[in-house]
Design an enzyme around this catalytic site. Structure first.
Site, PDB file in Angstrom:
ATOM      1  N   ARG A  95      49.389  82.218  55.387  1.00  0.00           N
ATOM      2  CA  ARG A  95      48.912  82.092  56.591  1.00  0.00           C
ATOM      3  C   ARG A  95      49.871  82.497  57.801  1.00  0.00           C
ATOM      4  O   ARG A  95      51.226  82.069  57.251  1.00  0.00           O
ATOM      5  CB  ARG A  95      48.263  80.862  57.000  1.00  0.00           C
ATOM      6  CG  ARG A  95      47.045  80.255  55.945  1.00  0.00           C
ATOM      7  CD  ARG A  95      46.422  78.899  56.424  1.00  0.00           C
ATOM      8  NE  ARG A  95      45.517  78.952  55.419  1.00  0.00           N
ATOM      9  CZ  ARG A  95      44.670  77.788  55.330  1.00  0.00           C
ATOM     10  NH1 ARG A  95      44.806  76.716  56.160  1.00  0.00           N
ATOM     11  NH2 ARG A  95      43.651  77.538  54.325  1.00  0.00           N
ATOM     12  N   ALA A 133      32.153  73.259  45.722  1.00  0.00           N
ATOM     13  CA  ALA A 133      33.455  73.755  45.742  1.00  0.00           C
ATOM     14  C   ALA A 133      34.371  72.871  46.677  1.00  0.00           C
ATOM     15  O   ALA A 133      33.965  72.246  47.418  1.00  0.00           O
ATOM     16  CB  ALA A 133      33.222  75.290  46.720  1.00  0.00           C
ATOM     17  N   GLN A 161      46.879  76.799  46.655  1.00  0.00           N
ATOM     18  CA  GLN A 161      45.949  76.077  46.778  1.00  0.00           C
ATOM     19  C   GLN A 161      45.099  76.044  45.315  1.00  0.00           C
ATOM     20  O   GLN A 161      45.592  76.858  44.154  1.00  0.00           O
ATOM     21  CB  GLN A 161      44.667  76.825  47.588  1.00  0.00           C
ATOM     22  CG  GLN A 161      45.045  76.215  49.264  1.00  0.00           C
ATOM     23  CD  GLN A 161      43.801  76.826  49.945  1.00  0.00           C
ATOM     24  OE1 GLN A 161      43.093  77.426  49.507  1.00  0.00           O
ATOM     25  NE2 GLN A 161      43.958  76.203  51.318  1.00  0.00           N
ATOM     26  N   TRP A 201      42.451  81.148  60.537  1.00  0.00           N
ATOM     27  CA  TRP A 201      43.043  81.897  59.075  1.00  0.00           C
ATOM     28  C   TRP A 201      43.448  83.178  59.440  1.00  0.00           C
ATOM     29  O   TRP A 201      43.612  83.898  58.577  1.00  0.00           O
ATOM     30  CB  TRP A 201      41.830  81.744  58.258  1.00  0.00           C
ATOM     31  CG  TRP A 201      41.821  80.588  57.595  1.00  0.00           C
ATOM     32  CD1 TRP A 201      42.707  79.703  57.026  1.00  0.00           C
ATOM     33  CD2 TRP A 201      40.406  79.820  57.127  1.00  0.00           C
ATOM     34  NE1 TRP A 201      41.966  78.484  56.555  1.00  0.00           N
ATOM     35  CE2 TRP A 201      40.691  78.697  56.387  1.00  0.00           C
ATOM     36  CE3 TRP A 201      39.202  80.126  57.322  1.00  0.00           C
ATOM     37  CZ2 TRP A 201      39.667  77.942  56.050  1.00  0.00           C
ATOM     38  CZ3 TRP A 201      38.051  79.274  56.955  1.00  0.00           C
ATOM     39  CH2 TRP A 201      38.355  78.136  56.385  1.00  0.00           C
ATOM     40  N   HIS A 214      43.300  81.866  51.633  1.00  0.00           N
ATOM     41  CA  HIS A 214      42.754  80.634  50.975  1.00  0.00           C
ATOM     42  C   HIS A 214      42.542  80.966  49.607  1.00  0.00           C
ATOM     43  O   HIS A 214      42.266  82.244  49.383  1.00  0.00           O
ATOM     44  CB  HIS A 214      41.752  79.694  51.658  1.00  0.00           C
ATOM     45  CG  HIS A 214      40.355  80.422  52.171  1.00  0.00           C
ATOM     46  ND1 HIS A 214      39.332  79.687  52.506  1.00  0.00           N
ATOM     47  CD2 HIS A 214      40.278  81.814  52.075  1.00  0.00           C
ATOM     48  CE1 HIS A 214      38.604  80.698  53.040  1.00  0.00           C
ATOM     49  NE2 HIS A 214      39.091  81.706  52.843  1.00  0.00           N
ATOM     50  N   VAL A 243      30.459  76.207  53.082  1.00  0.00           N
ATOM     51  CA  VAL A 243      29.537  74.714  52.705  1.00  0.00           C
ATOM     52  C   VAL A 243      28.681  74.249  53.503  1.00  0.00           C
ATOM     53  O   VAL A 243      28.961  74.197  54.690  1.00  0.00           O
ATOM     54  CB  VAL A 243      30.873  73.824  51.918  1.00  0.00           C
ATOM     55  CG1 VAL A 243      31.421  74.299  50.779  1.00  0.00           C
ATOM     56  CG2 VAL A 243      31.665  73.506  53.193  1.00  0.00           C
TER      57      VAL A 243
HETATM   58  C1  FA5 Z   1      40.622  75.705  53.000  1.00  0.00           C
HETATM   59  O1  FA5 Z   1      41.359  76.363  53.051  1.00  0.00           O
HETATM   60  C2  FA5 Z   1      39.278  75.773  52.352  1.00  0.00           C
HETATM   61  N1  FA5 Z   1      39.278  77.214  51.737  1.00  0.00           N
HETATM   62  C3  FA5 Z   1      39.298  74.847  51.381  1.00  0.00           C
HETATM   63  C4  FA5 Z   1      37.675  74.546  50.968  1.00  0.00           C
HETATM   64  C5  FA5 Z   1      37.467  75.213  49.750  1.00  0.00           C
HETATM   65  C6  FA5 Z   1      36.675  73.978  51.832  1.00  0.00           C
HETATM   66  C7  FA5 Z   1      36.097  75.288  49.318  1.00  0.00           C
HETATM   67  C8  FA5 Z   1      35.515  73.754  51.112  1.00  0.00           C
HETATM   68  C9  FA5 Z   1      35.267  74.287  49.910  1.00  0.00           C
HETATM   69  P1  FA5 Z   1      42.136  74.309  54.609  1.00  0.00           P
HETATM   70  O2  FA5 Z   1      42.590  75.147  55.765  1.00  0.00           O
HETATM   71  O3  FA5 Z   1      41.763  72.856  55.005  1.00  0.00           O
HETATM   72  O4  FA5 Z   1      40.682  74.614  53.838  1.00  0.00           O
HETATM   73  O5  FA5 Z   1      43.112  74.026  53.421  1.00  0.00           O
HETATM   74  C10 FA5 Z   1      43.033  73.332  52.252  1.00  0.00           C
HETATM   75  C11 FA5 Z   1      44.143  72.674  51.829  1.00  0.00           C
HETATM   76  O6  FA5 Z   1      45.322  73.642  51.604  1.00  0.00           O
HETATM   77  C12 FA5 Z   1      44.731  71.532  52.663  1.00  0.00           C
HETATM   78  O7  FA5 Z   1      44.129  70.453  52.786  1.00  0.00           O
HETATM   79  C13 FA5 Z   1      46.133  71.422  52.505  1.00  0.00           C
HETATM   80  O8  FA5 Z   1      46.420  70.483  51.226  1.00  0.00           O
HETATM   81  C14 FA5 Z   1      46.358  72.959  51.876  1.00  0.00           C
HETATM   82  N2  FA5 Z   1      47.085  73.796  53.148  1.00  0.00           N
HETATM   83  C15 FA5 Z   1      46.443  74.234  54.121  1.00  0.00           C
HETATM   84  N3  FA5 Z   1      47.165  74.876  55.098  1.00  0.00           N
HETATM   85  C16 FA5 Z   1      48.585  74.646  54.386  1.00  0.00           C
HETATM   86  C17 FA5 Z   1      49.899  75.209  54.836  1.00  0.00           C
HETATM   87  N4  FA5 Z   1      50.183  75.682  55.646  1.00  0.00           N
HETATM   88  N5  FA5 Z   1      50.936  74.691  54.069  1.00  0.00           N
HETATM   89  C18 FA5 Z   1      50.734  74.130  52.877  1.00  0.00           C
HETATM   90  N6  FA5 Z   1      49.344  73.572  52.701  1.00  0.00           N
HETATM   91  C19 FA5 Z   1      48.240  74.015  53.458  1.00  0.00           C
END
Ligand code: FA5
Length: 336
Positions: free
Chosen positions: A203, A302, A217, A158, A177, A260
């Site tokens: 990001r 969450a 998100q 991140w 996020h 979590v």
């Molecule tokens: C998270 O960002 C965690 N904050 C999610 C979370 C929240 C987990 C609460 C537990 C409890 P992650 O990096 O996997 O997780 O991103 C979550 C979702 O955001 C992904 O499944 C995807 O759908 C979307 N996402 C992540 N990165 C990108 C990107 N670069 N472009 C588009 N969508 C993205």
């Protein structure tokens, strides 16, 4: 001299009545009548001109130019109205009343807005509130309060766009996020909490068909006494059925997020393949303690969904970069 004055008055009157009359004419035929009446051989101008042979040379010097001027003015009037009329006539002749009217193009809502509304509506129907948060975050909320200390490897994935706004206490960044809103909402509210937070994230990463550096998100948070993992599963399952259809299958697998415990990701079965759409889990006791909640009293879950990815599945969009390309051929396919 009295005679001169009354002739000048007649010239004035003639000019006025001629121009009033022509302005009120609407038909082509009226214009011809006007021409005969004022400019014709036996018209008003000719009869006024006849005075010339009965007046003295001194009077002629005054009246003559005025009459010439009147003649020019009337001719100009006639020509300009004739021109206007012929243009109107041309338009009327070419006007086809059977042609359908031209459509006024209306704007539509952006596909990201549409999917965010759809997902938030699904949660609203289950009693969740909708809240928005800030896109500029501090290191404390984006990482520290989410159990991601400075040296934690999770920071690497991140690592992001830091802002040049450092003061003594905080480092600022564009949030990676929407999870920082978990802590912000818990700090300001007492349980029970049920909230979804849609918003933009950033990001520092290379873009490809499924990754953008700026994307959305939707964070979800539910905190209460005795919330269990089965409620997490039931809520997300229900959301998937509302978005993708009542027979939608979902799959939960273990995943790791520092904030979590346990952590999962949820996939949906889509066109024969399992596709991950979100990360989720039970809120970590350290996160609860960090905002002043007693983890023995409260628990919760969450989740974080990527709405563009959901829209890509639903609408068969092959490349996430379409969302920001501003191409009307793409955008106008989404009608609200
Ligand atoms: C998270 O960002 C965690 N904050 C999610 C979370 C929240 C987990 C609460 C537990 C409890 P992650 O990096 O996997 O997780 O991103 C979550 C979702 O955001 C992904 O499944 C995807 O759908 C979307 N996402 C992540 N990165 C990108 C990107 N670069 N472009 C588009 N969508 C993205």
């Amino acid at each position: 001299m009295k005679n001169t004055e009354s002739i000048l008055k007649n010239i004035e009157n003639l000019k006025k009545s001629a121009s009033d009359e022509i302005s009120n004419n609407s038909q082509k035929s009226d214009l011809e009548d006007w021409r005969i009446k004022y400019l014709g051989r036996n018209g008003e101008l000719s009869s006024l001109m006849k005075i010339m042979k009965d007046i003295s040379p001194d009077e002629k010097r005054i009246i003559g130019p005025k009459l010439n001027q009147l003649k020019n003015d009337l001719n100009h009037l006639f020509e300009s109205f004739q021109l206007n009329n012929s243009q109107t006539q041309k338009y009327v002749d070419n006007f086809d009343i059977t042609l359908p009217g031209r459509n006024i193009s209306h704007g539509t809502l952006h596909p990201t807005t549409l999917i965010i509304r759809e997902i938030c509506d699904a949660f609203r129907s289950m009693g969740f509130q909708i809240h928005e948060g800030n896109e500029i975050e501090t290191e404390k909320y984006n990482f520290d309060l989410l159990n991601i200390p400075d040296d934690h490897p999770a920071r690497d994935q991140w690592d992001t766009i830091w802002l040049n706004l450092t003061n003594n206490e905080n480092n600022y960044l564009l949030r990676t996020h929407t999870s920082p809103m978990q802590a912000r909402i818990m700090e300001k509210n007492n349980p029970p909490i049920r909230v979804v937070v849609p918003g933009k994230c950033y990001r520092y990463e290379a873009t490809d068909a499924t990754h953008e550096w700026e994307f959305h998100q939707i964070e979800g948070l539910a905190i209460d006494k005795k919330i269990s993992f089965s409620e997490l599963k039931g809520t997300l399952y229900q959301m998937a059925r509302k978005i993708f259809g009542s027979d939608q299958q979902v799959r939960f697998r273990c995943d790791f997020f520092p904030f979590v415990e346990p952590g999962v990701d949820m996939s949906i079965l889509w066109e024969g393949r399992w596709i991950e759409i979100l990360g989720a889990g039970m809120v970590h006791p350290k996160v609860l303690t960090g905002v002043g909640y007693d983890p023995n009293e409260y628990s919760g879950f969450a989740f974080g969904i990527g709405p563009e990815r959901v829209s890509m599945l639903k609408n068969k969009i092959k490349d996430i970069r379409n969302f920001h390309a501003n191409d009307l051929r793409f955008l106008s396919q989404f009608v609200n």
